[in-house]
Structures are given as structure tokens and as C-alpha cells.
Design a protein around this motif. Structure first.
Motif, short mmCIF file in Angstrom:
data_model
loop_
_atom_site.label_atom_id
_atom_site.label_comp_id
_atom_site.label_asym_id
_atom_site.label_seq_id
_atom_site.Cartn_x
_atom_site.Cartn_y
_atom_site.Cartn_z
N LYS A 47 -2.22 -1.49 -4.28
CA LYS A 47 -2.21 -2.16 -2.98
C LYS A 47 -3.44 -3.04 -2.81
CE LYS A 47 -1.59 -3.20 1.37
NZ LYS A 47 -2.68 -4.21 1.39
N SER A 154 -5.56 1.71 -4.53
CA SER A 154 -5.92 0.63 -3.62
C SER A 154 -7.10 -0.13 -4.19
CB SER A 154 -6.26 1.19 -2.22
OG SER A 154 -7.45 1.95 -2.24
N THR A 156 -9.60 -2.95 -2.68
CA THR A 156 -9.94 -3.47 -1.35
C THR A 156 -11.09 -4.46 -1.39
OG1 THR A 156 -9.19 -1.41 -0.31
CG2 THR A 156 -10.72 -2.79 0.96
N THR A 169 -11.08 0.31 3.01
CA THR A 169 -9.97 0.91 2.26
C THR A 169 -8.86 1.40 3.19
OG1 THR A 169 -11.36 1.55 0.39
CG2 THR A 169 -9.35 2.82 0.73
N ASN A 172 -6.93 -1.49 4.56
CA ASN A 172 -6.08 -2.02 3.51
C ASN A 172 -4.82 -1.17 3.34
OD1 ASN A 172 -5.13 -3.35 1.16
ND2 ASN A 172 -6.49 -2.22 -0.18
N ILE A 173 -5.00 0.15 3.40
CA ILE A 173 -3.86 1.05 3.20
C ILE A 173 -3.04 1.20 4.48
CG2 ILE A 173 -3.15 3.39 2.62
CD1 ILE A 173 -5.77 3.61 0.98
N CYS A 177 0.08 -1.23 4.50
CA CYS A 177 1.30 -0.61 3.97
C CYS A 177 2.39 -0.45 5.04
CB CYS A 177 0.99 0.75 3.35
SG CYS A 177 0.00 0.63 1.85
N HIS A 274 -9.09 4.92 -5.37
CA HIS A 274 -9.44 3.79 -4.52
C HIS A 274 -10.67 3.05 -5.04
CE1 HIS A 274 -6.60 5.74 -1.86
NE2 HIS A 274 -7.31 6.85 -1.98
#
Length: 373
Positions: A47, A154, A156, A169, A172-173, A177, A274
Motif C-alpha cells: 500500500k 505499507s 509511506t 503510516t 496511509n493505511i 485503504c 511497515h
């Protein structure tokens, strides 16, 4: 004594010809324990944010290729992924999203793998995921291609954010998502509305809505009946004139807590790892079609199995840096909150709320042990 999570760090120095930055990132990732993960034959979602066209602060595809190559070395099947945006821009549907990613260099030749837009063509290919211990979200709406992965990674770009204070992070998640409906749930305490001057009365929203929420007046323009609307955001995706918008009226504190709960929905129950790069620390999200002068000098690269500890370590590293001359931190209105670069750039936000709530949910620990390589 509270047990500390392990976070690994390295700076951007490469004084010797023996190692370049991609190689140094690979060494950091492997030192942090990535090599112990069982990836053989597994689908591995990576991601990240491909950057809004016009923004030049996003992480370049070179960084993604490092992660992709390490996954392949361990027998995994990697793909880069993100979900469509709620706002109008270059990534509001899968076709434009992939085109924007290609424009910014994310193609299979540069990264070594393909892109899957996790919530599908129009942002409604989602999976409902229960949030254990959730106070604001009982069931998170997550892009299907993210939940179909066996392993979740992830990557980031750590930066500021205009609504959450910090874009790390968990931002970002959690936000990244969420499907379009998930993003609207996080951003809004209400339902979408119609911007009347854009509506042309085509009734596309009425055709897509399963609940009869769009209503039409004498002028043929649409309005949303909030008593019938369920907040699925399908009308936002289908409107050809971008006339239907989210209110984005959720208080920053609640938004941060919802992001933590969405993050928990994504990472629970499967192997995760991550990586966060603290560079080009722009005051705003990479969703902007522009980027401002970084808040602080570039810091380095971080990696951890714990997303909470990782965000805390990155934030601490940013706070320890001097404000960069010419940045927004030198604007007169940013004189408050001395020492907290994120609150100075966005005084109405408090980035620590997300970390506090995530720790409460059992996502990880804010206490960490930093190992520099």
C-alpha cells in the motif's frame, strides 16, 4: 515497565560508492526482520500513494521497486495498491488513478509489478470488515484487493496533513485503504450533498441509488434525502459533473480516531510490515496537486512491524529537526505550538490523538526502541 516495540532507522547518507540509497533501504528492511516473513506463493499488497498529478513530493517508484524485489526474492507475488479518492482529482476512478500512477512513473517496467486499484473501477468494490473494539466504526469498508492479500505491507511518505496534522503510516493505511464509502464515513458526520450549480439533471445518481435518496425539484436538479441515504458514495462516483460531494465535516479528533479503527480493520489477522520515509516533509497530503516547501530537512528511513511505534518514531524525528527556512512554519500565523511542527502548520489538528487511540485499540505501542543501522 512497558515493553517497547522495535523500530529501525537509517539516514540518507551514502558516503561510499559501495552502497546507494535503494540498497541502503533494502538493508534496513532486512535488518528489521522482513526476511523472516513467510511470503512463498503469497499475494502481497504493497500500500502506497502514487501522488496526485502536479505534486512532486510523493515517493518515487524507485523506492517501491526495492520493496517489490525483496518480496519476489522471498517467493511472494507483489502488487502496488491504493483506493480511489473521495474528492475530485486525478485518482477518483480506477482508470484515471492508474493513468496518474503511470504519469508519476509507477509502471511495471519501473517497479517490477502491476498496480491494482483496490476498490475497483468506481470505488465501490469493498469488503465490510468488523473492527474489534471500535468506538466509532463497527464495520470498516475496505477495498477488496487489499483484503484479498495474504500479506500486507505499507510504504509511506511521512509528511504533514491538513486534516489530521500528520500523514504517517496509519493515515496511509486507514484512510488510504477505505473505499469511497469508507472514506466518506471517516471524513463526514453526515451525508453527501449536491452542488446545485454543477448539476445538469441527468439522473445518473437516481439510477445508481438503491434507496431512492436523490430527489428532483421543478428545475430538474438533484438533492439528497438524508433520511434515505445510507452513505454508500456510489452517487459520488457516477456523477458526470462531479456535482455530488462529501461534506468533510468530521472534527479532526474524531477523524483521527476513525483512521486508527480503519487501520485496525486492515492489519488484524495477517502478517504485516511497515516502511516510512521521512523526506520532503510537505505540510499537506500528497493528494494535493501541488506541494509546498518541506517543513524540515530530510531525516531518513524507518521500518517496523508496529505501525504505532513507527509513526511515533517518525514524528519524534521530525520534531527534533529545525524548521526549514522558507517553509510555512515561518509564516506569522504559525508562531504558536513551539516545537510541534505539525500543530504549528495546522493549529486545529492534533496528530497524537490517532496514536493514542491506536494504542488503546491494541494496534501497537507508542513506546519504542530505536536501532540505527
Amino acid at each position: 515497565m512497558t515493553e517497547k516495540s522495535k523500530v529501525y532507522f537509517t539516514d540518507f547518507r551514502c558516503p561510499s560508492w559501495r552502497e546507494n540509497l535503494p540498497q541502503k533501504l533494502a538493508r534496513l528492511i532486512m535488518t528489521a526482520g522482513f526476511g523472516d516473513m513467510d511470503l512463498e506463493g503469497k499475494y502481497v499488497a504493497i500500500k502506497m500513494h502514487f501522488g496526485e498529478p502536479g505534486n512532486l513530493a510523493y515517493l518515487r517508484p524507485n523506492w517501491a521497486k526495492v520493496v517489490v524485489d525483496l518480496v519476489k526474492d522471498q517467493g511472494g507475488k507483489p502488487y502496488l495498491t491504493d483506493c480511489n479518492t473521495l474528492y475530485v482529482g486525478g485518482r477518483k476512478n480506477a482508470l484515471e488513478h492508474i493513468e496518474s500512477a503511470y504519469l508519476n512513473g509507477f509502471n511495471p517496467y519501473n517497479t517490477g509489478c502491476h498496480i491494482l486499484i483496490a476498490d475497483g473501477l468506481k470505488g465501490n468494490d469493498e469488503v465490510e470488515v468488523a473492527v474489534e473494539g471500535g468506538e466509532y466504526v463497527r464495520s470498516a469498508k475496505i477495498g477488496r484487493a487489499i483484503m484479498d492479500a495474504d500479506v500486507f505491507l505499507s510504504l509511506t511518505h511521512f509528511k504533514g496533513h491538513e486534516q489530521t496534522g500528520m500523514g504517517g503510516t496509519m493515515k496511509n493505511i486507514g484512510m488510504g485503504c477505505g473505499s469511497r464509502a469508507g472514506k466518506m464515513e471517516m471524513h463526514s458526520s453526515g451525508k453527501p450533498f449536491v452542488k446545485q450549480d454543477r448539476c445538469v439533471g441527468c439522473r445518473a445518481c437516481a439510477k445508481i441509488c438503491a434507496h431512492g435518496a436523490p430527489l428532483f425539484g421543478g428545475d430538474g436538479k438533484a438533492a439528497i434525502d438524508e433520511s434515505k441515504c445510507v452513505g454508500c458514495a456510489r452517487c459520488l462516483a457516477i456523477c458526470p459533473k462531479d456535482a455530488i460531494l462529501s461534506r468533510n465535516d468530521e472534527a479532526p479528533g474524531i477523524l483521527n480516531r476513525k483512521i486508527a479503527e480503519y487501520t485496525k480493520a486492515v492489519v488484524d489477522g495477517r502478517p504485516c510490515f511497515h516502511i516510512s520515509l521521512v523526506m520532503d516533509v510537505s505540510p499537506n497530503c500528497d493528494c494535493h496537486g501541488e506541494n509546498d516547501v518541506p517543513l524540515v530537512p530530510n531525516v531518513g528511513m524507518f521500518a517496523s512491524f508496529d505501525p504505532v511505534a513507527l509513526d511515533q518514531a517518525c514524528a519524534d524525528a521530525v520534531m527534533a529537526q529545525p524548521a526549514l527556512a522558507g517553509s510555512v512554519l515561518f509564516d506569522p500565523e504559525c508562531a504558536c505550538h513551539e516545537g510541534d511542527h505539525f500543530k504549528r502548520s495546522h493549529p486545529d489538528t492534533d496528530w497524537q490523538i490517532c496514536l493514542e487511540h491506536a494504542e488503546k485499540l491494541g494496534l501497537g505501542r507508542r513506546a519504542y526502541e530505536l536501532t540505527e543501522i
